[in-house]
Structures are given as structure tokens and as C-alpha cells.
Write a protein that holds these residues in place. Sequence first.
Motif, PDB file in Angstrom:
ATOM      1  N   THR A   7      12.301   8.375  -2.441  1.00 54.12           N
ATOM      2  CA  THR A   7      11.042   8.612  -2.361  1.00 54.12           C
ATOM      3  C   THR A   7      10.426   8.729  -0.777  1.00 54.12           C
ATOM      4  O   THR A   7      10.686   7.717  -0.010  1.00 54.12           O
ATOM      5  N   ASP A   8       9.288   9.491  -0.673  1.00 48.37           N
ATOM      6  CA  ASP A   8       8.671   9.569   0.418  1.00 48.37           C
ATOM      7  C   ASP A   8       7.692   8.045   0.425  1.00 48.37           C
ATOM      8  O   ASP A   8       7.611   7.544  -0.898  1.00 48.37           O
ATOM      9  N   TYR A   9       7.142   7.662   1.358  1.00 50.99           N
ATOM     10  CA  TYR A   9       6.415   6.511   1.334  1.00 50.99           C
ATOM     11  C   TYR A   9       4.839   6.638   1.191  1.00 50.99           C
ATOM     12  O   TYR A   9       3.962   6.661   0.461  1.00 50.99           O
ATOM     13  N   ASP A  10       4.311   7.150   2.475  1.00 49.86           N
ATOM     14  CA  ASP A  10       2.875   7.449   2.718  1.00 49.86           C
ATOM     15  C   ASP A  10       2.385   8.512   1.557  1.00 49.86           C
ATOM     16  O   ASP A  10       2.862   9.800   2.011  1.00 49.86           O
ATOM     17  N   GLY A  11       1.472   8.265   0.811  1.00 50.25           N
ATOM     18  CA  GLY A  11       0.897   9.234  -0.059  1.00 50.25           C
ATOM     19  C   GLY A  11       1.798   9.502  -1.289  1.00 50.25           C
ATOM     20  O   GLY A  11       1.346  10.033  -2.264  1.00 50.25           O
ATOM     21  N   THR A  12       2.935   8.666  -1.317  1.00 53.58           N
ATOM     22  CA  THR A  12       3.898   8.562  -2.539  1.00 53.58           C
ATOM     23  C   THR A  12       3.921   7.340  -3.310  1.00 53.58           C
ATOM     24  O   THR A  12       3.452   7.078  -4.354  1.00 53.58           O
ATOM     25  N   LEU A  13       4.837   6.670  -2.444  1.00 59.98           N
ATOM     26  CA  LEU A  13       4.903   5.143  -2.942  1.00 59.98           C
ATOM     27  C   LEU A  13       3.796   4.403  -2.455  1.00 59.98           C
ATOM     28  O   LEU A  13       3.209   3.529  -3.444  1.00 59.98           O
ATOM     29  N   LYS A  14       3.261   4.560  -1.356  1.00 59.69           N
ATOM     30  CA  LYS A  14       2.134   3.782  -0.885  1.00 59.69           C
ATOM     31  C   LYS A  14       0.712   4.782  -0.999  1.00 59.69           C
ATOM     32  O   LYS A  14       0.574   5.805  -0.160  1.00 59.69           O
ATOM     33  N   TYR A  15      -0.039   4.484  -1.701  1.00 60.23           N
ATOM     34  CA  TYR A  15      -1.180   5.652  -1.958  1.00 60.23           C
ATOM     35  C   TYR A  15      -2.486   4.503  -2.211  1.00 60.23           C
ATOM     36  O   TYR A  15      -2.236   3.329  -2.600  1.00 60.23           O
ATOM     37  N   ALA A  16      -3.889   5.177  -2.082  1.00 56.89           N
ATOM     38  CA  ALA A  16      -4.960   4.113  -2.094  1.00 56.89           C
ATOM     39  C   ALA A  16      -4.719   2.861  -1.137  1.00 56.89           C
ATOM     40  O   ALA A  16      -4.960   1.849  -1.668  1.00 56.89           O
ATOM     41  N   GLN A  17      -4.152   2.993  -0.078  1.00 60.16           N
ATOM     42  CA  GLN A  17      -3.995   1.884   1.031  1.00 60.16           C
ATOM     43  C   GLN A  17      -2.968   0.855   0.586  1.00 60.16           C
ATOM     44  O   GLN A  17      -2.928  -0.054   1.142  1.00 60.16           O
ATOM     45  N   LYS A  18      -2.187   0.921  -0.669  1.00 56.84           N
ATOM     46  CA  LYS A  18      -1.230  -0.168  -0.869  1.00 56.84           C
ATOM     47  C   LYS A  18      -0.205   0.256  -1.842  1.00 56.84           C
ATOM     48  O   LYS A  18      -0.341   1.666  -2.434  1.00 56.84           O
ATOM     49  N   VAL A  19       0.743  -0.295  -1.809  1.00 56.68           N
ATOM     50  CA  VAL A  19       1.848  -0.149  -2.862  1.00 56.68           C
ATOM     51  C   VAL A  19       1.347  -0.652  -4.292  1.00 56.68           C
ATOM     52  O   VAL A  19       1.288  -1.987  -4.216  1.00 56.68           O
ATOM     53  N   MET A  20       1.550  -0.036  -5.394  1.00 55.12           N
ATOM     54  CA  MET A  20       0.923  -0.609  -6.415  1.00 55.12           C
ATOM     55  C   MET A  20       2.043  -1.682  -7.340  1.00 55.12           C
ATOM     56  O   MET A  20       3.328  -1.150  -7.529  1.00 55.12           O
ATOM     57  N   GLN A  21       1.571  -2.699  -7.897  1.00 56.44           N
ATOM     58  CA  GLN A  21       2.585  -3.630  -8.536  1.00 56.44           C
ATOM     59  C   GLN A  21       3.304  -2.736  -9.736  1.00 56.44           C
ATOM     60  O   GLN A  21       4.443  -3.133  -9.874  1.00 56.44           O
ATOM     61  N   GLU A  22       2.767  -1.943 -10.388  1.00 52.77           N
ATOM     62  CA  GLU A  22       3.540  -1.388 -11.542  1.00 52.77           C
ATOM     63  C   GLU A  22       4.693  -0.282 -10.877  1.00 52.77           C
ATOM     64  O   GLU A  22       5.566  -0.331 -11.458  1.00 52.77           O
ATOM     65  N   ASP A  23       4.507   0.100  -9.702  1.00 56.04           N
ATOM     66  CA  ASP A  23       5.571   0.690  -8.917  1.00 56.04           C
ATOM     67  C   ASP A  23       6.519  -0.300  -8.540  1.00 56.04           C
ATOM     68  O   ASP A  23       7.891  -0.031  -8.553  1.00 56.04           O
ATOM     69  N   LEU A  24       6.244  -1.382  -8.004  1.00 53.99           N
ATOM     70  CA  LEU A  24       7.334  -2.235  -7.415  1.00 53.99           C
ATOM     71  C   LEU A  24       8.176  -2.799  -8.758  1.00 53.99           C
ATOM     72  O   LEU A  24       9.305  -2.901  -8.637  1.00 53.99           O
ATOM     73  N   ASP A  25       7.326  -2.942 -10.074  1.00 55.04           N
ATOM     74  CA  ASP A  25       8.102  -3.634 -11.023  1.00 55.04           C
ATOM     75  C   ASP A  25       8.773  -2.532 -11.547  1.00 55.04           C
ATOM     76  O   ASP A  25      10.170  -2.737 -11.948  1.00 55.04           O
ATOM     77  N   ALA A  26       8.670  -1.059 -11.510  1.00 54.82           N
ATOM     78  CA  ALA A  26       9.613   0.002 -12.074  1.00 54.82           C
ATOM     79  C   ALA A  26      10.863   0.071 -10.981  1.00 54.82           C
ATOM     80  O   ALA A  26      11.677   0.419 -11.480  1.00 54.82           O
ATOM     81  N   ILE A  27      10.523  -0.106  -9.895  1.00 59.03           N
ATOM     82  CA  ILE A  27      11.649   0.023  -8.772  1.00 59.03           C
ATOM     83  C   ILE A  27      12.475  -0.999  -9.113  1.00 59.03           C
ATOM     84  O   ILE A  27      13.823  -0.899  -9.191  1.00 59.03           O
ATOM     85  N   LYS A  28      12.176  -2.332  -9.523  1.00 60.93           N
ATOM     86  CA  LYS A  28      13.107  -3.325  -9.643  1.00 60.93           C
ATOM     87  C   LYS A  28      14.045  -3.163 -11.156  1.00 60.93           C
ATOM     88  O   LYS A  28      15.294  -3.521 -11.186  1.00 60.93           O
ATOM     89  N   LYS A  29      13.262  -2.507 -11.850  1.00 58.83           N
ATOM     90  CA  LYS A  29      13.811  -2.081 -13.222  1.00 58.83           C
ATOM     91  C   LYS A  29      14.795  -1.075 -13.144  1.00 58.83           C
ATOM     92  O   LYS A  29      16.112  -1.046 -13.552  1.00 58.83           O
ATOM     93  N   TRP A  30      14.475  -0.369 -12.037  1.00 57.42           N
ATOM     94  CA  TRP A  30      15.455   0.815 -11.753  1.00 57.42           C
ATOM     95  C   TRP A  30      16.787   0.380 -11.019  1.00 57.42           C
ATOM     96  O   TRP A  30      18.068   0.812 -11.250  1.00 57.42           O
ATOM     97  N   LYS A  31      16.599  -0.595 -10.120  1.00 61.07           N
ATOM     98  CA  LYS A  31      17.601  -1.395  -9.353  1.00 61.07           C
ATOM     99  C   LYS A  31      18.542  -2.208 -10.445  1.00 61.07           C
ATOM    100  O   LYS A  31      19.690  -2.255 -10.148  1.00 61.07           O
ATOM    101  N   GLU A  32      17.785  -3.102 -11.301  1.00 64.06           N
ATOM    102  CA  GLU A  32      18.503  -3.799 -12.364  1.00 64.06           C
ATOM    103  C   GLU A  32      19.631  -2.885 -13.164  1.00 64.06           C
ATOM    104  O   GLU A  32      20.543  -3.555 -13.722  1.00 64.06           O
TER     105      GLU A  32
END
Length: 257
Positions: A7-32
Motif C-alpha cells: 500500500t501507498d502511505y499518504d492519501g491511502t493508508l494515512k488520510y484525514a491526517q492520520k492512520v485509522m484504527q480500523e485500518d490498523l486492526d485490519a492489517i494486524k488481522k492480515w498479518k495474523e
Amino acid sequence: MTNILATDYDGTLKYAQKVMQEDLDAIKKWKEQGNLFVIVTGRSMESIARQAEIYDLPVDYFVTNNGGMVYDANKKELYASYLDTVTSIDLMYIAKEIEGVCSYVVNDGYYRHRIVVDSELEEKRYLDLEPDLDEQHVMDLGKYAQIVISMVETEYAVSLAEQINSNFGDVVVAYANNFVVDIVPKGTSKALGIDFVCEWVNIDESCVYTIGDSYNDIPLMEYGLNGACMSTALEDVKAHANKEYDSISCMINDILK
């Protein structure tokens, strides 16, 4: 089977000036589930490493400088490419003569250094990056992995990228990336960077899922068969993607369901 989410970072993973918690949770699920998570960005390693620490991102590989550099999770350099020194200095001089340039930033492969061109213009991208070297020291570095020219408007960035590709296209490639122009060695792209990662970990491109939001993400979105874009992307960027998502979490949930 191990898959890669790139994933790209700015405008994709980080948008609205931050990384959203739901995205962090989904990434952890992906890694698990035994998959790999890769950030593919135009940022320097110095910059994206700081972001990864702020948000505790479980990154397996960092593709930085629009594909020009690759680092592992421990910030060990795995791949590097550099611009021609004379061309780099020419581009720095040109940046000072072009209308709408706020500043330019040079990247030595890991660290970045900012030179202010016009302090009267509204800086959109590098508000928190204070200059640390004077211009002569920057021009004496002799080692440049990427040059980023920060513009006051997106339209200026698109136009300047076209001009640079027309005049210097034999040795560099310039990508319009929202308010900036990212300049890297010819042949460099986010697709090149993720291709290196795939070869490094021996994963086929059919197992790679990619997503971005801007012009410099087009090579990434076109990599393999699973390229996506953010719903906030411009229409001509969306034309290069197979799917469209509102967020990383939406993408991961769609892949895993």
C-alpha cells in the motif's frame, strides 16, 4: 499461501491526517493469517520509519523513494539506486526558476534535506520539515536517491513532471504526486520496488494486492492482477485500477472474506 498487501502511505493508508484504527486492526488481522505487509511510498526511509513508529505499523518491508530504495523491517537496506549527480544539481537550479515552487527536498537514500525556494508561497507538503543544511552543503552531498519539488498547486506539479520527463527523460522519471513532483532514476517505479520484494521473499506477483491514490501509484496499481485505488483518487488515476475501496480495512476485508 502467503500474500502481500502493498500500500501507498499518504492519501491511502494515512488520510484525514492520520492512520485509522480500523485500518490498523485490519492489517494486524492480515498479518495474523500469515501474510506480509509492505508500505510503498515516495517518502524517505527516515520519514516513513517515523510514521511506522508513531502508529506501531507492523511493516515487513519498506519500499521508499517511489521504488528507488528497499528496506526490511529492521531498516536494513536491501536495494538502492541513485540519480546522476550533475543532473541532480541541474534540477535543483531549475527548481529555483520555476513558477509555483515552494521548496525542494533532496534525499540521500535514507535522510532528506529541505531548501526553501519561496517562503511567500503556501507550503502544502513539508510544513514540519525544517531546513537542516544550507544550499551549498546540499549541492555538495554528491549522492541523491530522489529529489522532490514542492509546488503550490497540483496543476503546477503535473505540468512540471511532464516538462522534466520531456527534457530529462533519458536519465530520470518524474511523478506528479499531489502537490509535489518526485524525481527518481529512470526505470524506477513503485512497481520495480515491489517486484524486488517479491523476488526477495519468493512470492509470485499473482499473490500481491496493491493500492494507491495518486499518479505516482499508477505503476503500483498496475502491478500483477490485483491493483486497487482509493475512492478519493482522481478519475484518470482510477482508470488504472481493477477495484476501488474507501479504506485499507475495506480492501483487506474484501480479500479475506
